[in-house]
Motif scaffolding. Structure first.
Motif, short mmCIF file in Angstrom:
data_model
loop_
_atom_site.label_atom_id
_atom_site.label_comp_id
_atom_site.label_asym_id
_atom_site.label_seq_id
_atom_site.Cartn_x
_atom_site.Cartn_y
_atom_site.Cartn_z
N ARG A 271 55.53 -41.81 31.66
CA ARG A 271 54.50 -42.02 30.64
C ARG A 271 54.06 -40.71 29.98
N ARG A 272 54.02 -39.66 30.76
CA ARG A 272 53.58 -38.36 30.22
C ARG A 272 54.49 -37.88 29.09
N HIS A 273 55.69 -38.40 29.02
CA HIS A 273 56.66 -37.87 28.05
C HIS A 273 57.08 -38.87 26.98
N THR A 274 56.28 -39.92 26.77
CA THR A 274 56.72 -40.95 25.81
C THR A 274 56.56 -40.50 24.35
N MET A 275 55.67 -39.55 24.10
CA MET A 275 55.46 -39.14 22.70
C MET A 275 56.56 -38.20 22.23
N VAL A 276 56.86 -38.26 20.93
CA VAL A 276 57.84 -37.31 20.40
C VAL A 276 57.14 -36.30 19.50
N HIS A 277 57.70 -35.15 19.40
CA HIS A 277 57.16 -34.09 18.55
C HIS A 277 57.05 -34.63 17.12
N GLU A 278 55.94 -34.33 16.45
CA GLU A 278 55.76 -34.84 15.08
C GLU A 278 56.85 -34.32 14.15
N GLY A 279 57.41 -33.17 14.49
CA GLY A 279 58.50 -32.63 13.67
C GLY A 279 59.70 -33.57 13.62
N ILE A 280 59.90 -34.30 14.70
CA ILE A 280 61.02 -35.26 14.75
C ILE A 280 60.80 -36.36 13.71
N ARG A 281 59.53 -36.73 13.54
CA ARG A 281 59.24 -37.79 12.57
C ARG A 281 59.51 -37.33 11.14
N MET B 186 64.28 -37.70 28.28
CA MET B 186 65.17 -38.57 27.51
C MET B 186 64.87 -40.04 27.78
N ILE B 187 64.67 -40.39 29.06
CA ILE B 187 64.37 -41.79 29.38
C ILE B 187 63.06 -42.20 28.70
N ALA B 188 62.08 -41.30 28.71
CA ALA B 188 60.76 -41.62 28.16
C ALA B 188 60.76 -41.69 26.64
N LYS B 189 61.53 -40.82 25.99
CA LYS B 189 61.42 -40.70 24.53
C LYS B 189 62.35 -41.62 23.75
N GLN C 62 57.55 -49.38 7.44
CA GLN C 62 56.24 -49.50 8.08
C GLN C 62 55.86 -48.19 8.76
N PRO C 63 54.54 -47.95 8.91
CA PRO C 63 54.14 -46.71 9.58
C PRO C 63 54.60 -46.70 11.04
N PHE C 64 54.90 -45.49 11.52
CA PHE C 64 55.31 -45.35 12.93
C PHE C 64 54.14 -45.75 13.83
N MET C 65 54.47 -46.31 14.98
CA MET C 65 53.46 -46.60 16.00
C MET C 65 53.55 -45.51 17.07
N TYR C 66 52.46 -45.33 17.79
CA TYR C 66 52.50 -44.41 18.93
C TYR C 66 52.65 -45.21 20.21
N PRO C 67 53.21 -44.60 21.25
CA PRO C 67 53.26 -45.31 22.53
C PRO C 67 51.84 -45.56 23.06
N ASN D 136 50.33 -45.84 26.61
CA ASN D 136 50.85 -45.60 27.96
C ASN D 136 50.29 -46.49 29.04
N SER D 137 49.30 -47.36 28.66
CA SER D 137 48.85 -48.34 29.66
C SER D 137 49.85 -49.49 29.75
N LEU D 138 50.75 -49.58 28.77
CA LEU D 138 51.76 -50.66 28.80
C LEU D 138 52.96 -50.23 29.63
N GLY D 139 53.68 -51.23 30.10
CA GLY D 139 54.93 -50.96 30.82
C GLY D 139 55.99 -50.46 29.84
N TYR D 140 57.09 -49.99 30.38
CA TYR D 140 58.15 -49.37 29.57
C TYR D 140 58.67 -50.32 28.49
N VAL D 141 58.97 -51.56 28.89
CA VAL D 141 59.57 -52.52 27.95
C VAL D 141 58.52 -53.01 26.95
N GLU D 142 57.31 -53.33 27.45
CA GLU D 142 56.22 -53.76 26.55
C GLU D 142 55.95 -52.69 25.51
N ASN D 143 55.95 -51.47 25.96
CA ASN D 143 55.65 -50.36 25.06
C ASN D 143 56.69 -50.28 23.94
N PHE D 144 57.95 -50.45 24.32
CA PHE D 144 59.00 -50.42 23.30
C PHE D 144 58.78 -51.56 22.29
#
Ligand code: CMC
Length: 433
Positions: A112-122, A168-171, A186-191, A193-201
């Motif tokens: 969960r700590r690593h689900t966000m991606v750098h804004e530069g990637i966006r 890699m698994i998180a991002k 559509q605008p990007f959504m953020y993760p 982290n209270s959701l599970g891995y699949v729900e979050n996706f």
């Protein structure tokens, strides 16, 4: 000392012999250690497509293609599909064991700590053409991650390797969802982290900022199953690519990008997209025999997509599980995909009675049905292989980590049989006829 078993290879022309040691595995075929063959007899072995060559020893996944067995770290896929969840399977593949309770919370927190991606990637994503194929985008973006984590990464350090794997698994789900959001404007959504891995996706794919979104538990479970079944498959083309790229010491994000590129092909992960295109093309069960005849015709490049497998020659255990899941899901969700499923079932029935397919041991593989599940979940066609890539990322990084923790760390470098022009001298342009 245990009895050493050897096979003696003799060159019938020179009479020279070499003893090749038989190396047993825990299950399955033993392998012949042919490393001394070139120096002793002067031959390489010839094995196009590596169908008979073990490129490494591995402890991660075992497949018995004749019996339709698939084990992750020893556990049968059927048991994992029934009782486990994707993230637990990730832990199992990465570390070799199912997590105990405390470790499970810790692992969840790490991911969960690593689900966000750098804004530069966006900003990078925004440079793509609006109709870019998301697999192409994924190759580029995961490759680009290497530029975000290069100087701080020392692959000789186990903790650094582990962090790269977790990242890699998180991002991957976040990046994949961003690619989709970009393609539909559509605008990007953020993760969340209270959701599970699949729900979050699912949330990042389908939620919009203006409204709350609660993913259906049926959809979550179906996707979870898909992801468990696709998580690893020993030395397949994309995993071998990641291991090979990794063997040069390349940046792991770049290695996984190479794996994604390999997965994209229709003979590999791209098959799930190709199956749906084929079923839509068929569109009418009455047309099935014509397509089956085309698949058998050597002069026609058409193949039955989702049929056949390099390793499974009896049945693909993943296909059995996913076929049942299709039945369950189409009963629960909108049955809009029912006609496609019915064509698939009829096609399977006809092909399995056809001598051509029987003789060649061609059975439906996992991707024959996975596209139907993904369609029923509302996942667009061009995202199918992306979902496969998200699921397989754990397999890729587990193999990449295994490569570095093992003793066989030589750079991968196959040999060849040269059949080109014999040595000849340069001819000046003025002298050429
Ligand atoms: N339709 C018609 N004929 C086929 C098919 C098919 N789907 N698959 C194999 N054959 C024939 C092939 O033409 C050959 O016939 P012959 O002996 O007369 O020359 C024979 O069966 C053996 O095939 P092969 O190409 O030597 O088998 P392979 O192990 O090299 O290829 C495969 C395996 C999966 C690439 C191939 O079966 C195929 O292209 N299938 C369709 C694509 C597909 O569904 N891929 C997903 C694989 S599962 C997901 C994954 O792990 O990526």
């Amino acid at each position: 000392m245990k009895n050493r078993k050897v096979v003696t290879v003799t060159d019938s022309t020179s009479g020279e012999s070499v003893e090749c040691e038989v190396l047993e595995g825990v299950h399955g075929h033993a392998v012949l250690d042919i490393r001394s063959l070139p120096s002793k007899l002067g031959y390489f072995t010839y094995d196009p497509g590596f169908a008979s060559t073990a490129s490494c020893s591995s402890t991660i996944t075992y497949i018995d293609g004749q019996e339709g067995v698939l084990l992750y770290r020893g556990y049968p896929i059927e048991q994992l599909a029934q009782h486990s969840n994707f993230l637990e399977v990730c832990h199992l593949l990465l570390y070799g064991e199912l997590p105990a309770k405390a470790r499970w919370s810790e692992f969840n927190a790490e991911i969960r700590r690593h689900t966000m991606v750098h804004e530069g990637i966006r900003r990078f994503i925004a440079g793509y053409q609006h109709d870019a194929h998301p697999m192409g985008m994924l190759v580029g973006i995961v490759g680009a991650l290497s530029t975000f984590y290069h100087d701080t990464l020392d692959i000789s350090e186990p903790e650094h390797r582990e962090l790269a794997a977790i990242r890699m698994i998180a991002k991957l789900p976040s990046i994949a969802a961003d690619c989709y959001k970009y393609s539909i404007g559509q605008p990007f959504m953020y993760p969340i982290n209270s959701l599970g891995y699949v729900e979050n996706f699912l949330q990042m794919m389908f939620a919009v900022r203006a409204e709350p979104y609660i993913p259906s538990p049926v959809a979550v479970r179906a996707l979870e199953l898909m992801m468990i079944l696709h998580a690893d498959h020993e030395q397949n083309a994309s995993t071998s690519t990641v291991r090979l790229a990794g063997s040069s010491g390349a940046n792991p994000y770049a290695c996984v990008a190479a794996g994604i590129a390999t997965l994209w092909g229709p003979a590999h992960g791209g098959a799930n997209e190709a199956v749906i295109n084929m079923l839509r093309d068929i569109s009418d069960p009455a047309e099935i025999p014509r397509y089956v005849e085309r698949a058998k015709d050597r002069n026609d490049p058409f193949r039955l997509m989702g049929f056949g497998h390099r390793v499974y020659k009896n049945f693909d255990p993943r296909a059995t599980l996913i076929r049942q899941a299709c039945h369950d899901l189409l009963q629960d969700l909108d049955a809009g995909n029912q006609p496609l499923f019915e064509i698939a079932l009829r096609l399977e029935e006809i092909a399995l009675q056809d001598e051509y397919f029987v003789e060649r041991n061609l059975y439906p593989n996992v991707d024959f049905y996975s596209g139907i599940i993904l369609s029923a979940l509302g996942i667009p066609l061009n995202m199918f292989t992306v979902i496969f890539a998200i699921s397989r990322t754990v397999g890729w990084v587990a193999h990449w980590m295994e490569f570095f923790s093992g003793e066989e760390q030589r750079i991968g470098r196959p040999q060849q049989r040269y059949v080109g022009a014999a040595r000849r001298d340069y001819v000046r342009m003025t002298d050429r006829g």
